[in-house]
Design a protein around this motif. Structure first.
Motif, PDB file in Angstrom:
ATOM      1  N   GLY A 169      39.857  12.236  56.547  1.00  0.00           N
ATOM      2  CA  GLY A 169      38.755  13.087  56.973  1.00  0.00           C
ATOM      3  C   GLY A 169      37.749  12.445  57.893  1.00  0.00           C
ATOM      4  N   MET A 170      37.798  11.134  58.069  1.00  0.00           N
ATOM      5  CA  MET A 170      36.815  10.469  58.913  1.00  0.00           C
ATOM      6  C   MET A 170      37.022  10.827  60.379  1.00  0.00           C
ATOM      7  SD  MET A 170      36.244   6.691  57.236  1.00  0.00           S
ATOM      8  CE  MET A 170      34.949   6.335  58.418  1.00  0.00           C
ATOM      9  N   LEU A 171      35.936  10.856  61.118  1.00  0.00           N
ATOM     10  CA  LEU A 171      35.993  11.192  62.541  1.00  0.00           C
ATOM     11  C   LEU A 171      36.619  10.057  63.332  1.00  0.00           C
ATOM     12  CD1 LEU A 171      33.914  13.241  61.397  1.00  0.00           C
ATOM     13  CD2 LEU A 171      32.702  13.035  63.582  1.00  0.00           C
ATOM     14  N   THR A 172      37.416  10.419  64.300  1.00  0.00           N
ATOM     15  CA  THR A 172      37.978   9.429  65.204  1.00  0.00           C
ATOM     16  C   THR A 172      36.905   9.016  66.207  1.00  0.00           C
ATOM     17  OG1 THR A 172      38.715  11.089  66.793  1.00  0.00           O
ATOM     18  CG2 THR A 172      40.238  10.520  64.997  1.00  0.00           C
ATOM     19  N   GLU A 173      37.210   7.998  66.981  1.00  0.00           N
ATOM     20  CA  GLU A 173      36.265   7.562  68.012  1.00  0.00           C
ATOM     21  C   GLU A 173      36.003   8.682  69.008  1.00  0.00           C
ATOM     22  OE1 GLU A 173      35.817   4.168  71.527  1.00  0.00           O
ATOM     23  OE2 GLU A 173      37.452   4.046  70.073  1.00  0.00           O
ATOM     24  N   ALA A 174      37.054   9.443  69.377  1.00  0.00           N
ATOM     25  CA  ALA A 174      36.891  10.548  70.322  1.00  0.00           C
ATOM     26  C   ALA A 174      35.985  11.628  69.749  1.00  0.00           C
ATOM     27  CB  ALA A 174      38.255  11.134  70.688  1.00  0.00           C
ATOM     28  N   GLN A 175      36.134  11.938  68.452  1.00  0.00           N
ATOM     29  CA  GLN A 175      35.285  12.950  67.818  1.00  0.00           C
ATOM     30  C   GLN A 175      33.847  12.464  67.720  1.00  0.00           C
ATOM     31  OE1 GLN A 175      37.669  13.440  64.199  1.00  0.00           O
ATOM     32  NE2 GLN A 175      38.125  15.548  64.796  1.00  0.00           N
ATOM     33  N   MET A 176      33.656  11.192  67.423  1.00  0.00           N
ATOM     34  CA  MET A 176      32.312  10.643  67.376  1.00  0.00           C
ATOM     35  C   MET A 176      31.641  10.746  68.746  1.00  0.00           C
ATOM     36  SD  MET A 176      31.465   9.392  64.299  1.00  0.00           S
ATOM     37  CE  MET A 176      30.346   7.990  64.481  1.00  0.00           C
ATOM     38  N   ARG A 177      32.373  10.440  69.767  1.00  0.00           N
ATOM     39  CA  ARG A 177      31.815  10.514  71.121  1.00  0.00           C
ATOM     40  C   ARG A 177      31.477  11.966  71.485  1.00  0.00           C
ATOM     41  NH1 ARG A 177      35.607   8.213  73.434  1.00  0.00           N
ATOM     42  NH2 ARG A 177      34.730   6.105  73.493  1.00  0.00           N
ATOM     43  N   GLN A 178      32.376  12.886  71.138  1.00  0.00           N
ATOM     44  CA  GLN A 178      32.149  14.303  71.426  1.00  0.00           C
ATOM     45  C   GLN A 178      30.888  14.805  70.732  1.00  0.00           C
ATOM     46  OE1 GLN A 178      35.252  16.880  69.939  1.00  0.00           O
ATOM     47  NE2 GLN A 178      34.516  18.676  71.054  1.00  0.00           N
ATOM     48  N   LEU A 179      30.715  14.433  69.477  1.00  0.00           N
ATOM     49  CA  LEU A 179      29.528  14.859  68.728  1.00  0.00           C
ATOM     50  C   LEU A 179      28.270  14.221  69.292  1.00  0.00           C
ATOM     51  CD1 LEU A 179      28.387  16.430  66.304  1.00  0.00           C
ATOM     52  CD2 LEU A 179      28.809  14.395  64.903  1.00  0.00           C
ATOM     53  N   ASP A 180      28.350  12.962  69.649  1.00  0.00           N
ATOM     54  CA  ASP A 180      27.183  12.247  70.167  1.00  0.00           C
ATOM     55  C   ASP A 180      26.711  12.827  71.501  1.00  0.00           C
ATOM     56  OD1 ASP A 180      25.187  10.326  70.219  1.00  0.00           O
ATOM     57  OD2 ASP A 180      26.464   8.811  71.141  1.00  0.00           O
ATOM     58  N   GLN A 181      27.611  13.398  72.267  1.00  0.00           N
ATOM     59  CA  GLN A 181      27.260  13.963  73.570  1.00  0.00           C
ATOM     60  C   GLN A 181      26.741  15.393  73.476  1.00  0.00           C
ATOM     61  OE1 GLN A 181      30.925  13.475  75.757  1.00  0.00           O
ATOM     62  NE2 GLN A 181      30.511  11.315  76.253  1.00  0.00           N
ATOM     63  N   ALA A 182      26.905  16.034  72.328  1.00  0.00           N
ATOM     64  CA  ALA A 182      26.490  17.430  72.150  1.00  0.00           C
ATOM     65  C   ALA A 182      25.000  17.523  71.830  1.00  0.00           C
ATOM     66  CB  ALA A 182      27.297  18.080  71.047  1.00  0.00           C
ATOM     67  N   ARG A 183      24.422  18.664  72.170  1.00  0.00           N
ATOM     68  CA  ARG A 183      23.010  18.931  71.884  1.00  0.00           C
ATOM     69  C   ARG A 183      22.835  20.387  71.467  1.00  0.00           C
ATOM     70  NH1 ARG A 183      23.352  14.283  72.405  1.00  0.00           N
ATOM     71  NH2 ARG A 183      21.920  12.758  73.334  1.00  0.00           N
ATOM     72  N   ILE A 196      32.673  19.254  57.574  1.00  0.00           N
ATOM     73  CA  ILE A 196      33.607  19.928  56.671  1.00  0.00           C
ATOM     74  C   ILE A 196      34.901  19.113  56.582  1.00  0.00           C
ATOM     75  CG2 ILE A 196      35.106  21.947  56.419  1.00  0.00           C
ATOM     76  CD1 ILE A 196      32.766  23.631  57.591  1.00  0.00           C
ATOM     77  N   GLN A 197      35.396  18.691  57.730  1.00  0.00           N
ATOM     78  CA  GLN A 197      36.582  17.831  57.788  1.00  0.00           C
ATOM     79  C   GLN A 197      36.349  16.550  56.973  1.00  0.00           C
ATOM     80  OE1 GLN A 197      37.904  16.600  61.829  1.00  0.00           O
ATOM     81  NE2 GLN A 197      37.830  14.485  61.076  1.00  0.00           N
ATOM     82  N   HIS A 198      35.176  15.965  57.160  1.00  0.00           N
ATOM     83  CA  HIS A 198      34.819  14.714  56.485  1.00  0.00           C
ATOM     84  C   HIS A 198      34.790  14.902  54.972  1.00  0.00           C
ATOM     85  CE1 HIS A 198      32.566  10.925  55.901  1.00  0.00           C
ATOM     86  NE2 HIS A 198      32.974  10.615  57.121  1.00  0.00           N
ATOM     87  N   HIS A 199      34.127  15.957  54.509  1.00  0.00           N
ATOM     88  CA  HIS A 199      34.025  16.231  53.080  1.00  0.00           C
ATOM     89  C   HIS A 199      35.395  16.514  52.461  1.00  0.00           C
ATOM     90  CE1 HIS A 199      29.789  15.964  53.303  1.00  0.00           C
ATOM     91  NE2 HIS A 199      29.460  16.956  52.483  1.00  0.00           N
ATOM     92  N   ARG A 200      36.226  17.258  53.176  1.00  0.00           N
ATOM     93  CA  ARG A 200      37.567  17.538  52.653  1.00  0.00           C
ATOM     94  C   ARG A 200      38.360  16.248  52.468  1.00  0.00           C
ATOM     95  NH1 ARG A 200      38.812  22.851  56.449  1.00  0.00           N
ATOM     96  NH2 ARG A 200      37.874  24.402  55.036  1.00  0.00           N
ATOM     97  N   GLY A 201      38.158  15.312  53.383  1.00  0.00           N
ATOM     98  CA  GLY A 201      38.806  14.018  53.236  1.00  0.00           C
ATOM     99  C   GLY A 201      38.354  13.299  51.975  1.00  0.00           C
ATOM    100  N   ALA A 202      37.040  13.363  51.682  1.00  0.00           N
ATOM    101  CA  ALA A 202      36.518  12.717  50.469  1.00  0.00           C
ATOM    102  C   ALA A 202      37.103  13.357  49.215  1.00  0.00           C
ATOM    103  CB  ALA A 202      34.994  12.808  50.451  1.00  0.00           C
ATOM    104  N   VAL A 203      37.199  14.687  49.228  1.00  0.00           N
ATOM    105  CA  VAL A 203      37.779  15.395  48.075  1.00  0.00           C
ATOM    106  C   VAL A 203      39.230  14.986  47.880  1.00  0.00           C
ATOM    107  CG1 VAL A 203      38.407  17.661  47.151  1.00  0.00           C
ATOM    108  CG2 VAL A 203      36.173  17.337  48.244  1.00  0.00           C
ATOM    109  N   SER A 204      39.961  14.812  48.970  1.00  0.00           N
ATOM    110  CA  SER A 204      41.362  14.399  48.858  1.00  0.00           C
ATOM    111  C   SER A 204      41.472  12.975  48.312  1.00  0.00           C
ATOM    112  CB  SER A 204      42.060  14.491  50.223  1.00  0.00           C
ATOM    113  OG  SER A 204      41.677  13.433  51.090  1.00  0.00           O
ATOM    114  N   MET A 205      40.499  12.127  48.637  1.00  0.00           N
ATOM    115  CA  MET A 205      40.497  10.767  48.100  1.00  0.00           C
ATOM    116  C   MET A 205      40.299  10.783  46.579  1.00  0.00           C
ATOM    117  SD  MET A 205      38.297   8.867  51.129  1.00  0.00           S
ATOM    118  CE  MET A 205      38.192   7.261  50.306  1.00  0.00           C
ATOM    119  N   VAL A 206      39.470  11.700  46.106  1.00  0.00           N
ATOM    120  CA  VAL A 206      39.279  11.837  44.659  1.00  0.00           C
ATOM    121  C   VAL A 206      40.571  12.298  44.004  1.00  0.00           C
ATOM    122  CG1 VAL A 206      38.046  13.071  42.848  1.00  0.00           C
ATOM    123  CG2 VAL A 206      36.806  12.288  44.867  1.00  0.00           C
ATOM    124  N   LYS A 207      41.242  13.273  44.613  1.00  0.00           N
ATOM    125  CA  LYS A 207      42.501  13.766  44.054  1.00  0.00           C
ATOM    126  C   LYS A 207      43.536  12.652  43.990  1.00  0.00           C
ATOM    127  CE  LYS A 207      41.956  18.612  45.446  1.00  0.00           C
ATOM    128  NZ  LYS A 207      42.489  19.708  46.301  1.00  0.00           N
TER     129      LYS A 207
END
Length: 252
Positions: A169-183, A196-207
């Motif tokens: 669920g963690m953001l890739t470098e490309a996703q981090m850059r895309q988010l950082d450039q948005a306003r 949402i993607q990030h949280h779903r990843g955390a839930v899957s780690m618990v499972k």
């Protein structure tokens, strides 16, 4: 001699020897049981000066004697530190990226909750004399591409390599850059989508943790993992409603 230069008195020395005897007994019991302490897969590291205290470490040893931790427990508690760290970094962007007030409030809750949880995970590892990931929380698109080092003197077989790759669920470098450039509205939609993607990843780690044999028997690990699953599942539902309310891109 103690770290302050004072001599141990006989009672204190006896207490330390008793704790050491209990630890040896715990290791012997774990070797006979279905879950072995050696499953942790990480060699105990020297305790850095000034960290923890004798009573907390003794309690951790006693807890681990009753409910031995496993390699899966150590993996989860170590990896989730980096996972939370990335969430904190992107949540911290909300004010500077002109986020909506509702998104800012959500981001503040995420930061407050996950900072406390990181402290819990670091404390759990430290009290068991296990390597503790050291975080770099600097802002920037590469800020949490697992810029982490294990405390102590990690070997090639330690968890260090694990922290050099992204967790579920963690953001890739490309996703981090895309988010950082948005306003503004664009940031709001991307932030919610990615979180949402990030949280779903955390839930899957618990499972994955709960599905691992012998894992999550430790009281702290079980409670923490269960809280992560419940809290982040609740936040996913909240963020999905927020995202729907904002509408498609270009609608605001």
């Amino acid at each position: 001699m103690t770290s302050s230069g004072q001599r141990w008195n006989p009672l204190a020395l006896a207490a330390v020897l008793a704790i050491a005897a209990l630890a040896l007994a715990a290791l012997a019991l774990a070797g006979c049981g279905g879950t072995h302490r050696s499953e942790a897969g990480v060699s105990p590291q020297p305790k850095p000066a000034g960290e923890g205290d004798v009573s907390a470490i003794a309690k951790a040893k006693a807890d681990s004697a009753r409910y031995p931790y496993t390699k899966a427990d150590v993996h989860f508690m170590s990896a989730m530190i980096g996972h939370h760290a990335q969430a904190i970094v992107i949540a911290d962007w909300a004010p500077s990226h002109e986020a909506d007030a509702s998104v800012r409030r959500l981001a503040e809750r995420i930061i407050n909750a996950q900072q406390d949880e990181i402290a819990t995970m670091q404390r759990w590892l430290r009290h068991r004399r296990l390597p503790v990931p050291a975080l770099s929380l600097s802002n920037g698109p590469r800020a949490t591409e697992m810029k982490m080092k294990m405390g102590g003197h990690p070997s090639a077989s330690s968890g260090q390599a694990m922290h050099e790759m992204l967790m579920p669920g963690m953001l890739t470098e490309a996703q981090m850059r895309q988010l950082d450039q948005a306003r503004g509205p664009e940031f709001d939609r991307l932030f919610l989508t990615f979180m949402i993607q990030h949280h779903r990843g955390a839930v899957s780690m618990v499972k994955n943790l709960f599905g691992s044999r012998g894992a999550a028997q430790d009281e702290t690990v079980f409670k923490f993992a269960n809280d992560v699953s419940v809290d982040q599942s609740t936040e996913i539902a909240r963020m999905e409603k927020m995202l729907a309310a904002f509408g498609p891109a270009g609608s605001r």
